[in-house]
Design a protein around this motif. Structure first.
Motif, PDB file in Angstrom:
ATOM      1  N   PRO A  88      59.420  45.327  31.513  1.00 37.69           N
ATOM      2  CA  PRO A  88      58.093  45.242  30.889  1.00 37.69           C
ATOM      3  C   PRO A  88      57.241  46.442  31.301  1.00 37.69           C
ATOM      4  CG  PRO A  88      58.175  43.825  32.814  1.00 37.69           C
ATOM      5  CD  PRO A  88      59.579  44.359  32.614  1.00 37.69           C
ATOM      6  N   ILE A  89      56.229  46.730  30.502  1.00 36.00           N
ATOM      7  CA  ILE A  89      55.296  47.805  30.846  1.00 36.00           C
ATOM      8  C   ILE A  89      54.489  47.410  32.078  1.00 36.00           C
ATOM      9  CG2 ILE A  89      53.275  49.100  30.057  1.00 36.00           C
ATOM     10  CD1 ILE A  89      54.301  48.699  27.194  1.00 36.00           C
ATOM     11  N   GLU A  90      54.065  46.158  32.112  1.00 36.89           N
ATOM     12  CA  GLU A  90      53.322  45.614  33.256  1.00 36.89           C
ATOM     13  C   GLU A  90      53.533  44.108  33.317  1.00 36.89           C
ATOM     14  OE1 GLU A  90      49.006  45.895  32.755  1.00 36.89           O
ATOM     15  OE2 GLU A  90      49.322  46.458  30.663  1.00 36.89           O
ATOM     16  N   GLU A  91      53.371  43.564  34.515  1.00 37.95           N
ATOM     17  CA  GLU A  91      53.621  42.133  34.715  1.00 37.95           C
ATOM     18  C   GLU A  91      52.723  41.610  35.836  1.00 37.95           C
ATOM     19  OE1 GLU A  91      57.200  39.181  36.350  1.00 37.95           O
ATOM     20  OE2 GLU A  91      57.638  41.273  35.846  1.00 37.95           O
ATOM     21  N   TYR A  92      52.222  40.376  35.642  1.00 39.63           N
ATOM     22  CA  TYR A  92      51.323  39.774  36.636  1.00 39.63           C
ATOM     23  C   TYR A  92      51.629  38.288  36.826  1.00 39.63           C
ATOM     24  CZ  TYR A  92      48.747  44.012  35.508  1.00 39.63           C
ATOM     25  OH  TYR A  92      48.408  45.317  35.287  1.00 39.63           O
ATOM     26  N   THR A  93      51.242  37.803  37.990  1.00 41.11           N
ATOM     27  CA  THR A  93      51.242  36.361  38.249  1.00 41.11           C
ATOM     28  C   THR A  93      49.785  35.967  38.490  1.00 41.11           C
ATOM     29  OG1 THR A  93      53.451  36.329  39.232  1.00 41.11           O
ATOM     30  CG2 THR A  93      51.978  34.501  39.781  1.00 41.11           C
ATOM     31  N   VAL A  94      49.298  35.041  37.681  1.00 41.52           N
ATOM     32  CA  VAL A  94      47.899  34.611  37.765  1.00 41.52           C
ATOM     33  C   VAL A  94      47.885  33.104  38.018  1.00 41.52           C
ATOM     34  CG1 VAL A  94      45.653  34.624  36.609  1.00 41.52           C
ATOM     35  CG2 VAL A  94      47.356  36.376  36.047  1.00 41.52           C
ATOM     36  N   VAL A  95      47.115  32.688  39.012  1.00 42.75           N
ATOM     37  CA  VAL A  95      47.049  31.264  39.351  1.00 42.75           C
ATOM     38  C   VAL A  95      45.694  30.700  38.935  1.00 42.75           C
ATOM     39  CG1 VAL A  95      47.169  29.533  41.192  1.00 42.75           C
ATOM     40  CG2 VAL A  95      48.621  31.581  41.299  1.00 42.75           C
ATOM     41  N   TYR A  96      45.743  29.561  38.265  1.00 38.97           N
ATOM     42  CA  TYR A  96      44.525  28.856  37.845  1.00 38.97           C
ATOM     43  C   TYR A  96      44.468  27.510  38.546  1.00 38.97           C
ATOM     44  CZ  TYR A  96      43.628  32.256  34.148  1.00 38.97           C
ATOM     45  OH  TYR A  96      43.332  33.401  33.461  1.00 38.97           O
ATOM     46  N   SER A  97      43.261  27.113  38.954  1.00 36.93           N
ATOM     47  CA  SER A  97      43.114  25.870  39.718  1.00 36.93           C
ATOM     48  C   SER A  97      41.889  25.072  39.290  1.00 36.93           C
ATOM     49  CB  SER A  97      43.002  26.191  41.216  1.00 36.93           C
ATOM     50  OG  SER A  97      42.843  24.997  41.984  1.00 36.93           O
ATOM     51  N   THR A  98      41.983  23.768  39.443  1.00 38.76           N
ATOM     52  CA  THR A  98      40.844  22.880  39.212  1.00 38.76           C
ATOM     53  C   THR A  98      40.159  22.539  40.533  1.00 38.76           C
ATOM     54  OG1 THR A  98      42.188  20.884  39.487  1.00 38.76           O
ATOM     55  CG2 THR A  98      42.015  21.787  37.254  1.00 38.76           C
ATOM     56  N   GLY A  99      40.734  23.032  41.615  1.00 40.77           N
ATOM     57  CA  GLY A  99      40.262  22.645  42.939  1.00 40.77           C
ATOM     58  C   GLY A  99      41.230  21.688  43.598  1.00 40.77           C
ATOM     59  N   ASP A 100      42.098  21.099  42.793  1.00 32.75           N
ATOM     60  CA  ASP A 100      43.157  20.221  43.282  1.00 32.75           C
ATOM     61  C   ASP A 100      44.444  21.037  43.241  1.00 32.75           C
ATOM     62  OD1 ASP A 100      45.102  18.350  43.779  1.00 32.75           O
ATOM     63  OD2 ASP A 100      44.514  16.964  42.182  1.00 32.75           O
ATOM     64  N   SER A 101      44.923  21.472  44.417  1.00 28.39           N
ATOM     65  CA  SER A 101      46.085  22.371  44.463  1.00 28.39           C
ATOM     66  C   SER A 101      47.329  21.750  43.843  1.00 28.39           C
ATOM     67  CB  SER A 101      46.371  22.781  45.912  1.00 28.39           C
ATOM     68  OG  SER A 101      46.639  21.636  46.711  1.00 28.39           O
ATOM     69  N   ALA A 102      47.407  20.413  43.810  1.00 21.14           N
ATOM     70  CA  ALA A 102      48.571  19.749  43.219  1.00 21.14           C
ATOM     71  C   ALA A 102      48.644  19.992  41.715  1.00 21.14           C
ATOM     72  CB  ALA A 102      48.535  18.252  43.502  1.00 21.14           C
ATOM     73  N   LYS A 103      47.506  20.391  41.127  1.00 22.30           N
ATOM     74  CA  LYS A 103      47.463  20.631  39.686  1.00 22.30           C
ATOM     75  C   LYS A 103      47.268  22.101  39.342  1.00 22.30           C
ATOM     76  CE  LYS A 103      46.014  15.993  38.401  1.00 22.30           C
ATOM     77  NZ  LYS A 103      45.069  15.164  37.621  1.00 22.30           N
ATOM     78  N   ASP A 104      47.513  22.981  40.304  1.00 24.32           N
ATOM     79  CA  ASP A 104      47.427  24.410  40.024  1.00 24.32           C
ATOM     80  C   ASP A 104      48.452  24.797  38.959  1.00 24.32           C
ATOM     81  OD1 ASP A 104      45.502  24.589  41.934  1.00 24.32           O
ATOM     82  OD2 ASP A 104      46.645  25.838  43.327  1.00 24.32           O
ATOM     83  N   VAL A 110      39.818  28.410  32.025  1.00 26.64           N
ATOM     84  CA  VAL A 110      40.394  27.736  30.866  1.00 26.64           C
ATOM     85  C   VAL A 110      40.045  26.266  31.034  1.00 26.64           C
ATOM     86  CG1 VAL A 110      42.501  27.174  29.593  1.00 26.64           C
ATOM     87  CG2 VAL A 110      42.296  29.389  30.759  1.00 26.64           C
ATOM     88  N   GLN A 111      39.018  25.816  30.284  1.00 23.82           N
ATOM     89  CA  GLN A 111      38.447  24.480  30.496  1.00 23.82           C
ATOM     90  C   GLN A 111      38.061  24.346  31.964  1.00 23.82           C
ATOM     91  OE1 GLN A 111      40.798  21.263  28.742  1.00 23.82           O
ATOM     92  NE2 GLN A 111      39.577  21.490  26.900  1.00 23.82           N
ATOM     93  N   ASN A 112      38.637  23.367  32.689  1.00 21.42           N
ATOM     94  CA  ASN A 112      38.233  23.179  34.086  1.00 21.42           C
ATOM     95  C   ASN A 112      39.141  23.912  35.080  1.00 21.42           C
ATOM     96  OD1 ASN A 112      40.214  21.317  33.269  1.00 21.42           O
ATOM     97  ND2 ASN A 112      39.771  19.948  34.967  1.00 21.42           N
ATOM     98  N   PHE A 113      39.962  24.827  34.575  1.00 22.36           N
ATOM     99  CA  PHE A 113      40.797  25.654  35.439  1.00 22.36           C
ATOM    100  C   PHE A 113      40.124  27.008  35.642  1.00 22.36           C
ATOM    101  CE2 PHE A 113      43.708  22.692  33.464  1.00 22.36           C
ATOM    102  CZ  PHE A 113      44.601  22.357  34.475  1.00 22.36           C
ATOM    103  N   ALA A 114      40.007  27.438  36.884  1.00 22.04           N
ATOM    104  CA  ALA A 114      39.426  28.754  37.182  1.00 22.04           C
ATOM    105  C   ALA A 114      40.505  29.657  37.759  1.00 22.04           C
ATOM    106  CB  ALA A 114      38.272  28.609  38.172  1.00 22.04           C
ATOM    107  N   ARG A 115      40.433  30.938  37.420  1.00 26.10           N
ATOM    108  CA  ARG A 115      41.401  31.907  37.945  1.00 26.10           C
ATOM    109  C   ARG A 115      41.116  32.156  39.424  1.00 26.10           C
ATOM    110  NH1 ARG A 115      39.809  36.334  35.295  1.00 26.10           N
ATOM    111  NH2 ARG A 115      38.601  36.891  37.132  1.00 26.10           N
ATOM    112  N   ILE A 116      42.075  31.847  40.297  1.00 28.44           N
ATOM    113  CA  ILE A 116      41.843  32.014  41.736  1.00 28.44           C
ATOM    114  C   ILE A 116      42.712  33.110  42.348  1.00 28.44           C
ATOM    115  CG2 ILE A 116      41.076  29.622  42.056  1.00 28.44           C
ATOM    116  CD1 ILE A 116      43.878  29.049  43.267  1.00 28.44           C
ATOM    117  N   LYS A 117      43.649  33.637  41.550  1.00 31.31           N
ATOM    118  CA  LYS A 117      44.530  34.674  42.086  1.00 31.31           C
ATOM    119  C   LYS A 117      45.138  35.460  40.937  1.00 31.31           C
ATOM    120  CE  LYS A 117      48.373  35.175  45.391  1.00 31.31           C
ATOM    121  NZ  LYS A 117      49.374  34.435  46.198  1.00 31.31           N
ATOM    122  N   ALA A 118      45.301  36.759  41.120  1.00 30.69           N
ATOM    123  CA  ALA A 118      45.932  37.611  40.112  1.00 30.69           C
ATOM    124  C   ALA A 118      46.591  38.783  40.820  1.00 30.69           C
ATOM    125  CB  ALA A 118      44.909  38.108  39.095  1.00 30.69           C
ATOM    126  N   ASP A 119      47.913  38.817  40.755  1.00 27.74           N
ATOM    127  CA  ASP A 119      48.658  39.856  41.456  1.00 27.74           C
ATOM    128  C   ASP A 119      49.710  40.488  40.550  1.00 27.74           C
ATOM    129  OD1 ASP A 119      47.424  39.466  44.028  1.00 27.74           O
ATOM    130  OD2 ASP A 119      48.632  37.643  44.233  1.00 27.74           O
TER     131      ASP A 119
END
Length: 203
Positions: free
Chosen positions: A101-117, A82-91
């Motif tokens: 819910p039928i299904e549920e996930y936690t997805v983490v997006y990062s720019t490479g700067d963990s402070a802005k994940d 999403v723009q400069n955010f890349a998906r780095i985790k999906a669980d």
């Protein structure tokens, strides 16, 4: 007779020189007065750097983590970037399991700067009414300063609502919560990152 020819030649010379001068003046006027093709407009010079920066900013600096081969349709709708955010985790997740819910996930997006994940929670219900109940319940827990709210629209039709608020315990953090049909999503993280992320998220 010779004098007449000389006078005629002189007049022709003057006419030619005058015509050339007029052409030169017209060229100069068109170049620098109107339409000013020889002058780079301030709008162009001002927009070029920002366009370059936008293009650069829109390119992730980290690689997206691949989804599992058996990923569900919902999980597959989570974009690689999403723009400069890349998906780095999906669980798979159970944070909202009490709402069934039928299904549920936690997805983490990062720019490479963990402070802005940005951490994205996403879940799907069998009906839009059930999703709306979960949206309303979650919205009631967001007690910080409101940064934005409104309706989610797809092809001109309202499919849900959204609200964005700062974290009541930390004004530098925020959460964006939205419902789109049977799906509810909540993005949390650093305030500026969240605001940039949710506005560009495709779902």
């Amino acid at each position: 007779m010779a004098q007449t020819q000389s006078t005629s030649s002189h007049r022709r010379l003057v006419a030619v020189v005058t015509a050339i001068a007029v052409v030169i003046i017209l060229v100069l006027l068109s170049a620098f007065v109107w339409p000013r093709w020889a002058v780079k407009s301030s709008d162009e010079s001002a927009s070029s750097p920002s366009q370059s920066q936008t293009s650069k900013a829109a390119t992730p600096t980290v690689s997206a983590t691949a989804l599992p081969t058996d990923a569900s349709t919902l999980l597959k709708t989570m974009p690689d970037s999403v723009q400069n955010f890349a998906r780095i985790k999906a669980d798979a997740a159970t944070d909202w399991s009490s709402a069934n819910p039928i299904e549920e996930y936690t997805v983490v997006y990062s720019t490479g700067d963990s402070a802005k994940d940005v951490t994205l929670k996403v879940a799907q219900w069998s009906t839009a009414d059930d999703a709306k109940k979960q949206y309303d319940a979650l919205a009631a827990t967001l007690t910080g300063e409101e940064l934005g709210s409104g309706n989610v629209k797809v092809s001109g039709s309202t499919t849900g609502s959204y609200v964005v608020k700062t974290d009541a315990a930390d004004a530098n953090k925020a959460s964006a919560l939205w419902q789109n049909g049977t799906v509810v999503l909540q993005a949390s993280g650093e305030k500026t990152a969240v605001q940039q992320f949710y506005k560009q998220f495709p779902l």
